[in-house]
Design a protein around this motif. Structure first.
Motif, short mmCIF file in Angstrom:
data_model
loop_
_atom_site.label_atom_id
_atom_site.label_comp_id
_atom_site.label_asym_id
_atom_site.label_seq_id
_atom_site.Cartn_x
_atom_site.Cartn_y
_atom_site.Cartn_z
N UNK A 193 57.46 -52.78 38.91
CA UNK A 193 57.40 -53.61 37.70
C UNK A 193 58.53 -54.62 37.70
N UNK A 194 59.74 -54.19 38.08
CA UNK A 194 60.87 -55.11 38.13
C UNK A 194 60.66 -56.19 39.18
N UNK A 195 60.05 -55.82 40.29
CA UNK A 195 59.83 -56.79 41.37
C UNK A 195 58.86 -57.89 40.94
N UNK A 196 58.03 -57.61 39.98
CA UNK A 196 57.09 -58.61 39.48
C UNK A 196 57.83 -59.79 38.84
N UNK A 197 58.97 -59.55 38.22
CA UNK A 197 59.72 -60.62 37.55
C UNK A 197 60.20 -61.69 38.54
N UNK A 198 60.85 -61.34 39.66
CA UNK A 198 61.21 -62.40 40.60
C UNK A 198 60.00 -63.08 41.24
N UNK A 199 58.89 -62.36 41.39
CA UNK A 199 57.68 -63.01 41.89
C UNK A 199 57.27 -64.16 40.97
N UNK A 200 57.31 -63.90 39.67
CA UNK A 200 56.88 -64.91 38.71
C UNK A 200 57.94 -66.00 38.55
N UNK A 224 74.07 -76.67 51.27
CA UNK A 224 74.77 -76.44 52.52
C UNK A 224 75.82 -75.35 52.39
N UNK A 225 76.28 -75.09 51.17
CA UNK A 225 77.32 -74.09 50.98
C UNK A 225 76.86 -72.90 50.16
N UNK A 226 75.82 -73.06 49.35
CA UNK A 226 75.41 -71.98 48.47
C UNK A 226 73.95 -72.20 48.08
N UNK A 227 73.49 -71.43 47.08
CA UNK A 227 72.12 -71.55 46.62
C UNK A 227 72.11 -71.94 45.15
N UNK A 228 71.08 -72.67 44.70
CA UNK A 228 70.96 -72.96 43.27
C UNK A 228 70.88 -71.67 42.47
N UNK A 229 71.21 -71.77 41.20
CA UNK A 229 71.28 -70.57 40.36
C UNK A 229 69.95 -69.84 40.26
N UNK A 230 68.84 -70.58 40.23
CA UNK A 230 67.54 -69.94 40.14
C UNK A 230 67.25 -69.10 41.38
N UNK A 231 67.57 -69.62 42.56
CA UNK A 231 67.36 -68.86 43.79
C UNK A 231 68.21 -67.60 43.81
N UNK A 232 69.45 -67.72 43.36
CA UNK A 232 70.32 -66.55 43.31
C UNK A 232 69.79 -65.51 42.32
N UNK A 233 69.23 -65.98 41.19
CA UNK A 233 68.67 -65.05 40.21
C UNK A 233 67.48 -64.30 40.79
N UNK A 234 66.63 -64.99 41.55
CA UNK A 234 65.49 -64.33 42.19
C UNK A 234 65.97 -63.26 43.16
N UNK A 235 66.94 -63.63 43.99
CA UNK A 235 67.46 -62.67 44.98
C UNK A 235 68.14 -61.49 44.29
N UNK A 236 68.81 -61.74 43.18
CA UNK A 236 69.51 -60.67 42.45
C UNK A 236 68.51 -59.69 41.86
N UNK A 237 67.42 -60.18 41.34
CA UNK A 237 66.38 -59.31 40.79
C UNK A 237 65.74 -58.44 41.87
N UNK A 238 65.48 -59.05 43.02
CA UNK A 238 64.93 -58.28 44.14
C UNK A 238 65.92 -57.21 44.59
N UNK A 239 67.19 -57.56 44.64
CA UNK A 239 68.23 -56.61 45.04
C UNK A 239 68.23 -55.37 44.14
#
Length: 301
Positions: free
Chosen positions: A74-81, A113-128
């Motif tokens: 269920x939690x994984x569904x949130x980063x998918x969306x 080149x140095x980091x990721x936008x905040x949205x990408x980091x939020x997606x990765x954090x949810x998957x983590x």
């Protein structure tokens, strides 16, 4: 052809799986660069907070009894969306930070080149954190040696209703970093987002509403921290507080008020850079909102 008026959006509170206006009808302005008005959002009152706690408590028995595997799915569904709506959410972050679309695109090219936008980091954090749902119990639980002829197990169990206070910056990443380790164990959350940049997190609540997450597991409020802090601290049905505000005075007020019913209090004083790194992916944050329960079972002959 007459010019049409643009329909301005008023961002609402998210309580019990529904979007509601504050019970007193108050709104606050969300402002961007140069104090420009971006939108209005509803300002939560004491009554709204009490309704959110009730919704969380109502959802808790069912959510906490779900299997760890199911909660993870269920939690994984949130980063998918969120992945599908990343452009919309990133636009909210961009205009809340006061950048134009053109300058934002140029900055993002350099930033990648140095980091990721905040949205990408939020997606990765949810998957983590979704991945920790069916693992934390085995890692933090133990089989204890005892002198008698018993099995003795210690296992983490959710504590109940947790209030989460989000940092001003980063708004979305701070939200997901604080809420995910709270709910993955079976807790339900009442989240107070930053009043300075509420739009990204209020938009994310629309993603929550259409995900598989049961109503009441996450309830999202916006408003004045100072107004709601006494009610958060004194509410007898709140079991824990996770404070990411970095406001020492607010933290002291919450701790003093929580003494009455022994609320747990966890503080997250992270800089913007730390929110973007491994400091905010700490699995030990899960332990701040669980209770360690010990069970004895006789060994059969």
């Amino acid at each position: 052809m007459p010019a049409r008026l643009r329909v301005q959006k008023t961002y609402k509170l998210f309580i019990g799986g529904k979007f509601v206006r504050g019970e007193n009808g108050r709104v606050l302005p969300a402002r961007g660069k140069g104090r420009a008005l971006l939108a209005n959002f509803c300002r939560a009152s004491k009554k709204d907070f009490r309704d959110a706690v009730l919704a969380a408590r109502t959802a808790f028995p069912n959510w906490s009894k779900q299997s760890a595997y199911l909660r993870g799915q269920i939690l994984y569904r949130a980063p998918e969306m969120l992945e599908m709506r990343r452009g919309e959410v990133q636009n909210e972050i961009t205009r809340s930070n006061g950048a134009t679309r053109g300058s934002s695109a140029k900055a993002a090219t350099v930033f990648r080149s140095t980091s990721s936008p905040q949205t990408s980091l939020a997606i990765d954090r949810l998957v983590h954190y979704a991945g920790w749902t069916d693992k934390f119990s085995q890692i933090f639980g133990t089989v204890n040696p005892v002198a008698s002829s018993h099995f003795n197990f210690t296992m983490p169990e959710p504590t109940g209703v947790v209030v989460v206070i989000c940092p001003d910056e980063p708004s979305l990443l701070g939200f997901v970093s604080l809420v995910a380790p709270v709910i993955l164990s079976g807790n339900c959350a009442v989240v107070l987002v930053a009043a300075t940049k509420p739009l990204p997190t209020l938009t994310f609540s629309e993603i929550i509403a259409t995900s598989d997450l049961p109503a009441g597991v996450i309830n999202v409020l916006a408003g004045d921290r100072a107004e709601l802090a006494p009610h958060i601290a004194s509410h007898m049905d709140v079991n824990a507080i996770v404070d990411g505000s970095r406001d020492a005075e607010l933290g002291a007020q919450l701790q003093r008020g929580g003494e009455l019913n022994m609320k747990r209090y966890a503080r997250r004083d992270l800089s913007d850079k730390m929110w973007r790194g491994a400091d905010a992916e700490n699995p030990y944050w899960i332990l701040d909102t669980v209770e360690m329960k010990t069970a004895w079972h006789p060994i059969g002959l």
